[in-house]
Motif scaffolding. Structure first.
Motif, PDB file in Angstrom:
ATOM      1  N   THR A  94     -22.761  16.338  19.955  1.00 40.79           N
ATOM      2  CA  THR A  94     -23.162  15.816  18.553  1.00 40.79           C
ATOM      3  C   THR A  94     -24.755  15.809  18.321  1.00 40.79           C
ATOM      4  O   THR A  94     -25.132  14.648  19.035  1.00 40.79           O
ATOM      5  N   TYR A  95     -25.279  16.886  18.137  1.00 46.25           N
ATOM      6  CA  TYR A  95     -26.744  16.942  18.431  1.00 46.25           C
ATOM      7  C   TYR A  95     -27.400  15.767  17.689  1.00 46.25           C
ATOM      8  O   TYR A  95     -28.550  15.287  18.201  1.00 46.25           O
ATOM      9  N   SER A  96     -27.116  15.376  16.491  1.00 40.64           N
ATOM     10  CA  SER A  96     -27.815  14.230  15.735  1.00 40.64           C
ATOM     11  C   SER A  96     -27.884  12.913  16.547  1.00 40.64           C
ATOM     12  O   SER A  96     -28.459  12.135  16.259  1.00 40.64           O
ATOM     13  N   SER A  97     -27.101  13.069  17.492  1.00 39.45           N
ATOM     14  CA  SER A  97     -27.004  11.456  18.186  1.00 39.45           C
ATOM     15  C   SER A  97     -27.841  11.570  19.423  1.00 39.45           C
ATOM     16  O   SER A  97     -28.056  10.679  20.126  1.00 39.45           O
ATOM     17  N   TYR A  98     -28.351  12.873  19.785  1.00 34.20           N
ATOM     18  CA  TYR A  98     -29.260  12.853  21.272  1.00 34.20           C
ATOM     19  C   TYR A  98     -30.724  12.849  20.685  1.00 34.20           C
ATOM     20  O   TYR A  98     -31.232  13.783  19.880  1.00 34.20           O
ATOM     21  N   CYS A  99     -31.821  12.344  21.723  1.00 31.29           N
ATOM     22  CA  CYS A  99     -32.731  12.530  21.592  1.00 31.29           C
ATOM     23  C   CYS A  99     -33.364  13.909  22.161  1.00 31.29           C
ATOM     24  O   CYS A  99     -32.430  14.280  22.761  1.00 31.29           O
ATOM     25  N   PHE A 134     -40.288  10.957  29.298  1.00 31.65           N
ATOM     26  CA  PHE A 134     -40.150  12.389  30.001  1.00 31.65           C
ATOM     27  C   PHE A 134     -39.614  12.311  31.364  1.00 31.65           C
ATOM     28  O   PHE A 134     -39.893  12.907  32.455  1.00 31.65           O
ATOM     29  N   LYS A 135     -38.575  11.192  31.544  1.00 34.15           N
ATOM     30  CA  LYS A 135     -37.745  11.023  32.733  1.00 34.15           C
ATOM     31  C   LYS A 135     -36.737  12.089  32.949  1.00 34.15           C
ATOM     32  O   LYS A 135     -35.670  11.919  32.110  1.00 34.15           O
ATOM     33  N   GLN A 136     -37.054  13.034  33.679  1.00 33.61           N
ATOM     34  CA  GLN A 136     -36.065  14.244  33.470  1.00 33.61           C
ATOM     35  C   GLN A 136     -34.703  13.946  33.819  1.00 33.61           C
ATOM     36  O   GLN A 136     -33.335  14.351  33.164  1.00 33.61           O
ATOM     37  N   TYR A 137     -34.203  12.893  34.894  1.00 29.16           N
ATOM     38  CA  TYR A 137     -33.009  12.278  35.198  1.00 29.16           C
ATOM     39  C   TYR A 137     -32.447  11.805  33.929  1.00 29.16           C
ATOM     40  O   TYR A 137     -31.177  11.931  34.284  1.00 29.16           O
ATOM     41  N   GLU A 138     -32.776  11.480  32.822  1.00 29.48           N
ATOM     42  CA  GLU A 138     -32.338  10.729  31.901  1.00 29.48           C
ATOM     43  C   GLU A 138     -31.693  12.110  31.004  1.00 29.48           C
ATOM     44  O   GLU A 138     -30.796  11.414  29.987  1.00 29.48           O
ATOM     45  N   TYR A 139     -32.135  13.109  31.274  1.00 29.70           N
ATOM     46  CA  TYR A 139     -31.685  14.187  30.212  1.00 29.70           C
ATOM     47  C   TYR A 139     -30.104  14.780  30.584  1.00 29.70           C
ATOM     48  O   TYR A 139     -30.111  15.072  32.004  1.00 29.70           O
ATOM     49  N   ASP A 140     -29.589  14.975  29.727  1.00 33.99           N
ATOM     50  CA  ASP A 140     -27.937  15.144  29.886  1.00 33.99           C
ATOM     51  C   ASP A 140     -27.677  16.940  30.073  1.00 33.99           C
ATOM     52  O   ASP A 140     -27.115  17.325  30.853  1.00 33.99           O
ATOM     53  N   SER A 164     -37.003  11.693  18.759  1.00 37.22           N
ATOM     54  CA  SER A 164     -35.730  10.869  18.522  1.00 37.22           C
ATOM     55  C   SER A 164     -34.489  11.455  17.898  1.00 37.22           C
ATOM     56  O   SER A 164     -34.961  12.360  17.385  1.00 37.22           O
ATOM     57  N   ALA A 165     -33.704  10.764  18.088  1.00 34.54           N
ATOM     58  CA  ALA A 165     -32.445  11.306  17.469  1.00 34.54           C
ATOM     59  C   ALA A 165     -32.524  11.493  15.954  1.00 34.54           C
ATOM     60  O   ALA A 165     -32.071  12.796  15.402  1.00 34.54           O
ATOM     61  N   GLY A 166     -32.995  10.769  15.341  1.00 35.34           N
ATOM     62  CA  GLY A 166     -33.046  10.795  13.881  1.00 35.34           C
ATOM     63  C   GLY A 166     -34.390  11.466  13.648  1.00 35.34           C
ATOM     64  O   GLY A 166     -34.581  11.912  12.090  1.00 35.34           O
ATOM     65  N   ALA A 208     -31.443  17.563  26.021  1.00 29.74           N
ATOM     66  CA  ALA A 208     -30.938  16.391  25.356  1.00 29.74           C
ATOM     67  C   ALA A 208     -30.862  15.341  26.092  1.00 29.74           C
ATOM     68  O   ALA A 208     -30.320  15.183  27.239  1.00 29.74           O
ATOM     69  N   ASP A 209     -31.132  14.095  25.369  1.00 29.90           N
ATOM     70  CA  ASP A 209     -30.987  12.848  26.073  1.00 29.90           C
ATOM     71  C   ASP A 209     -30.404  11.883  25.339  1.00 29.90           C
ATOM     72  O   ASP A 209     -30.822  11.681  24.180  1.00 29.90           O
ATOM     73  N   PHE A 210     -29.000  11.329  25.587  1.00 26.43           N
ATOM     74  CA  PHE A 210     -28.198  10.292  25.045  1.00 26.43           C
ATOM     75  C   PHE A 210     -28.943   9.060  24.684  1.00 26.43           C
ATOM     76  O   PHE A 210     -29.699   8.484  25.996  1.00 26.43           O
ATOM     77  N   PRO A 211     -29.426   8.367  23.813  1.00 23.17           N
ATOM     78  CA  PRO A 211     -29.984   7.102  23.705  1.00 23.17           C
ATOM     79  C   PRO A 211     -29.420   5.941  24.609  1.00 23.17           C
ATOM     80  O   PRO A 211     -28.221   6.303  24.832  1.00 23.17           O
TER      81      PRO A 211
END
Length: 125
Positions: free
Chosen positions: A28-33, A107-113, A52-54, A98-101
């Motif tokens: 769900t692209y629109s849900s992710y930063c 830019f914390k890379q470990y947060e990106y899914d 941001s997601a929006g 992509a990072d889920f909110p």
């Protein structure tokens, strides 16, 4: 199956411009930063620009602020990075991620899914 596919890289002279694109699918692209990172030879990967997601909030690394613009189209599941006044120091492999909110804008890379495979940008002097 999640896919992030970057395109638009290439070789340009200093002062030139490029437009990178990232096509997302499988989630769900629109849900992710979303963000762009880059990695130059012999250097660590670094964050470049995020959104941001929006799409209402953006953030940039100081080295590109004022020269790069990030945007997204949630109807088309695409992410864009417009790069102007390119410098040789911008030479790197560029990745979208992509990072889920919640998104920290740091830019914390470990947060990106999810990550793409990258597109090469080469800027010659």
């Amino acid at each position: 199956q999640v896919q992030l596919a970057e395109s638009g890289g290439g070789s340009v002279q200093a002062g030139g411009s490029l437009r990178l694109s990232c096509a997302a699918s499988g989630y769900t692209y629109s849900s992710y930063c979303m963000a762009w990172f880059r990695q130059a030879p012999g250097k660590e990967r670094e964050g470049v620009a995020g959104i941001s997601a929006g799409g209402g909030s953006t953030w940039y690394a100081p080295s590109v602020d004022g020269r790069f613009t990030i945007s997204r189209d949630n109807a088309q599941n695409t992410l864009t990075l417009r790069m102007f006044d390119l410098e040789p120091e911008d030479t790197a492999m560029y990745y979208c991620a992509a990072d889920f909110p919640p998104c920290t804008m740091e830019f914390k890379q470990y947060e990106y899914d999810y990550w793409g495979q990258g597109t090469q940008v080469t800027v010659s002097s």
